[in-house]
Design a protein around this motif. Structure first.
Motif, PDB file in Angstrom:
ATOM      1  N   PHE A  15      -4.908  -3.995  -8.266  1.00  0.00           N
ATOM      2  CA  PHE A  15      -4.779  -2.976  -7.224  1.00  0.00           C
ATOM      3  C   PHE A  15      -4.704  -1.583  -7.842  1.00  0.00           C
ATOM      4  O   PHE A  15      -5.333  -0.638  -7.360  1.00  0.00           O
ATOM      5  CB  PHE A  15      -3.548  -3.227  -6.349  1.00  0.00           C
ATOM      6  N   PHE A  16      -3.934  -1.429  -8.929  1.00  0.00           N
ATOM      7  CA  PHE A  16      -3.830  -0.133  -9.597  1.00  0.00           C
ATOM      8  C   PHE A  16      -5.182   0.321 -10.125  1.00  0.00           C
ATOM      9  O   PHE A  16      -5.554   1.494  -9.996  1.00  0.00           O
ATOM     10  CB  PHE A  16      -2.826  -0.185 -10.743  1.00  0.00           C
ATOM     11  N   LYS A  17      -5.905  -0.591 -10.741  1.00  0.00           N
ATOM     12  CA  LYS A  17      -7.234  -0.251 -11.272  1.00  0.00           C
ATOM     13  C   LYS A  17      -8.173   0.178 -10.147  1.00  0.00           C
ATOM     14  O   LYS A  17      -8.933   1.130 -10.289  1.00  0.00           O
ATOM     15  CB  LYS A  17      -7.841  -1.434 -12.037  1.00  0.00           C
ATOM     16  N   SER A  18      -8.110  -0.523  -9.031  1.00  0.00           N
ATOM     17  CA  SER A  18      -8.945  -0.176  -7.884  1.00  0.00           C
ATOM     18  C   SER A  18      -8.606   1.220  -7.367  1.00  0.00           C
ATOM     19  O   SER A  18      -9.490   2.010  -7.053  1.00  0.00           O
ATOM     20  CB  SER A  18      -8.757  -1.209  -6.769  1.00  0.00           C
ATOM     21  N   LEU A  19      -7.313   1.532  -7.304  1.00  0.00           N
ATOM     22  CA  LEU A  19      -6.887   2.849  -6.826  1.00  0.00           C
ATOM     23  C   LEU A  19      -7.280   3.965  -7.785  1.00  0.00           C
ATOM     24  O   LEU A  19      -7.497   5.098  -7.356  1.00  0.00           O
ATOM     25  CB  LEU A  19      -5.376   2.860  -6.581  1.00  0.00           C
ATOM     26  N   GLN A  20      -7.404   3.652  -9.062  1.00  0.00           N
ATOM     27  CA  GLN A  20      -7.877   4.648 -10.022  1.00  0.00           C
ATOM     28  C   GLN A  20      -9.331   5.022  -9.753  1.00  0.00           C
ATOM     29  O   GLN A  20      -9.735   6.160  -9.975  1.00  0.00           O
ATOM     30  CB  GLN A  20      -7.740   4.136 -11.451  1.00  0.00           C
ATOM     31  N   LEU A  21     -10.102   4.062  -9.273  1.00  0.00           N
ATOM     32  CA  LEU A  21     -11.508   4.314  -8.979  1.00  0.00           C
ATOM     33  C   LEU A  21     -11.694   5.046  -7.656  1.00  0.00           C
ATOM     34  O   LEU A  21     -12.521   5.941  -7.543  1.00  0.00           O
ATOM     35  CB  LEU A  21     -12.292   3.000  -8.952  1.00  0.00           C
ATOM     36  N   GLN A  22     -10.899   4.639  -6.651  1.00  0.00           N
ATOM     37  CA  GLN A  22     -11.022   5.252  -5.328  1.00  0.00           C
ATOM     38  C   GLN A  22      -9.772   4.942  -4.511  1.00  0.00           C
ATOM     39  O   GLN A  22      -9.375   3.780  -4.384  1.00  0.00           O
ATOM     40  CB  GLN A  22     -12.251   4.710  -4.592  1.00  0.00           C
ATOM     41  N   ARG A  23      -9.187   5.989  -3.954  1.00  0.00           N
ATOM     42  CA  ARG A  23      -8.032   5.780  -3.072  1.00  0.00           C
ATOM     43  C   ARG A  23      -8.516   5.071  -1.817  1.00  0.00           C
ATOM     44  O   ARG A  23      -9.509   5.457  -1.224  1.00  0.00           O
ATOM     45  CB  ARG A  23      -7.411   7.112  -2.693  1.00  0.00           C
ATOM     46  N   SER A  24      -7.784   4.046  -1.429  1.00  0.00           N
ATOM     47  CA  SER A  24      -8.191   3.240  -0.285  1.00  0.00           C
ATOM     48  C   SER A  24      -6.963   2.758   0.470  1.00  0.00           C
ATOM     49  O   SER A  24      -6.031   2.215  -0.125  1.00  0.00           O
ATOM     50  CB  SER A  24      -9.001   2.035  -0.773  1.00  0.00           C
ATOM     51  N   ALA A  25      -6.978   2.950   1.779  1.00  0.00           N
ATOM     52  CA  ALA A  25      -5.876   2.463   2.615  1.00  0.00           C
ATOM     53  C   ALA A  25      -5.777   0.944   2.528  1.00  0.00           C
ATOM     54  O   ALA A  25      -4.671   0.388   2.564  1.00  0.00           O
ATOM     55  CB  ALA A  25      -6.077   2.901   4.058  1.00  0.00           C
ATOM     56  N   ILE A  26      -6.901   0.277   2.391  1.00  0.00           N
ATOM     57  CA  ILE A  26      -6.899  -1.184   2.300  1.00  0.00           C
ATOM     58  C   ILE A  26      -6.159  -1.641   1.045  1.00  0.00           C
ATOM     59  O   ILE A  26      -5.311  -2.534   1.099  1.00  0.00           O
ATOM     60  CB  ILE A  26      -8.339  -1.737   2.330  1.00  0.00           C
ATOM     61  N   VAL A  27      -6.452  -1.008  -0.077  1.00  0.00           N
ATOM     62  CA  VAL A  27      -5.810  -1.392  -1.336  1.00  0.00           C
ATOM     63  C   VAL A  27      -4.321  -1.063  -1.301  1.00  0.00           C
ATOM     64  O   VAL A  27      -3.487  -1.889  -1.697  1.00  0.00           O
ATOM     65  CB  VAL A  27      -6.503  -0.725  -2.543  1.00  0.00           C
ATOM     66  N   TYR A  28      -3.975   0.128  -0.809  1.00  0.00           N
ATOM     67  CA  TYR A  28      -2.556   0.469  -0.693  1.00  0.00           C
ATOM     68  C   TYR A  28      -1.823  -0.526   0.199  1.00  0.00           C
ATOM     69  O   TYR A  28      -0.700  -0.945  -0.092  1.00  0.00           O
ATOM     70  CB  TYR A  28      -2.374   1.875  -0.115  1.00  0.00           C
ATOM     71  N   THR A  29      -2.457  -0.932   1.296  1.00  0.00           N
ATOM     72  CA  THR A  29      -1.834  -1.884   2.207  1.00  0.00           C
ATOM     73  C   THR A  29      -1.662  -3.247   1.550  1.00  0.00           C
ATOM     74  O   THR A  29      -0.600  -3.880   1.665  1.00  0.00           O
ATOM     75  CB  THR A  29      -2.653  -2.003   3.503  1.00  0.00           C
ATOM     76  N   ASN A  30      -2.679  -3.711   0.856  1.00  0.00           N
ATOM     77  CA  ASN A  30      -2.568  -4.999   0.148  1.00  0.00           C
ATOM     78  C   ASN A  30      -1.459  -4.943  -0.896  1.00  0.00           C
ATOM     79  O   ASN A  30      -0.699  -5.906  -1.063  1.00  0.00           O
ATOM     80  CB  ASN A  30      -3.898  -5.366  -0.495  1.00  0.00           C
ATOM     81  N   LEU A  31      -1.351  -3.818  -1.594  1.00  0.00           N
ATOM     82  CA  LEU A  31      -0.280  -3.640  -2.572  1.00  0.00           C
ATOM     83  C   LEU A  31       1.077  -3.669  -1.863  1.00  0.00           C
ATOM     84  O   LEU A  31       2.028  -4.294  -2.345  1.00  0.00           O
ATOM     85  CB  LEU A  31      -0.482  -2.319  -3.311  1.00  0.00           C
ATOM     86  N   GLY A  32       1.148  -3.034  -0.706  1.00  0.00           N
ATOM     87  CA  GLY A  32       2.383  -3.052   0.076  1.00  0.00           C
ATOM     88  C   GLY A  32       2.795  -4.460   0.471  1.00  0.00           C
ATOM     89  O   GLY A  32       3.970  -4.826   0.377  1.00  0.00           O
TER      90      GLY A  32
END
Length: 70
Positions: A15-32
Motif C-alpha cells: 500500500f505504501f509503495k502504491s501511494l508513492q506512485l499515486q495518491r488514491s482514496a482506494i489505497v488509503y481506504t484499503n490501508l485503513g
C-alpha cells in the motif's frame, strides 16, 4: 512471527509503495481497513481521513470512518 502478521506487513508495504506512485482514496481506504482489522484505530482513522481528503465522494472511506466511530 506468524504468517498472518508477515502477510499484513507485506500488504502494508505494498500500500505504501502504491501511494508513492499515486495518491488514491482506494489505497488509503484499503490501508485503513488493514489497520482496523488489526485494531490500530488511530492509524485507521488517519488512513480513512486521507482517503476522504483525496476523494470526498469515495463512500467506502466514509464507511470505514463510521466503523471507527461506533
Amino acid at each position: 512471527m506468524s504468517v498472518v502478521l508477515k502477510e499484513a506487513g507485506f500488504a502494508q508495504h505494498c500500500f505504501f509503495k502504491s501511494l508513492q506512485l499515486q495518491r488514491s482514496a482506494i489505497v488509503y481506504t484499503n490501508l485503513g481497513f488493514l489497520y482496523y482489522r488489526y485494531d490500530n484505530i488511530q492509524l485507521a482513522n488517519k488512513a480513512f481521513s486521507n482517503a476522504q481528503q483525496t476523494d470526498p465522494m469515495y463512500s467506502l472511506a466514509w464507511i470505514g470512518q463510521a466503523l471507527i466511530a461506533e
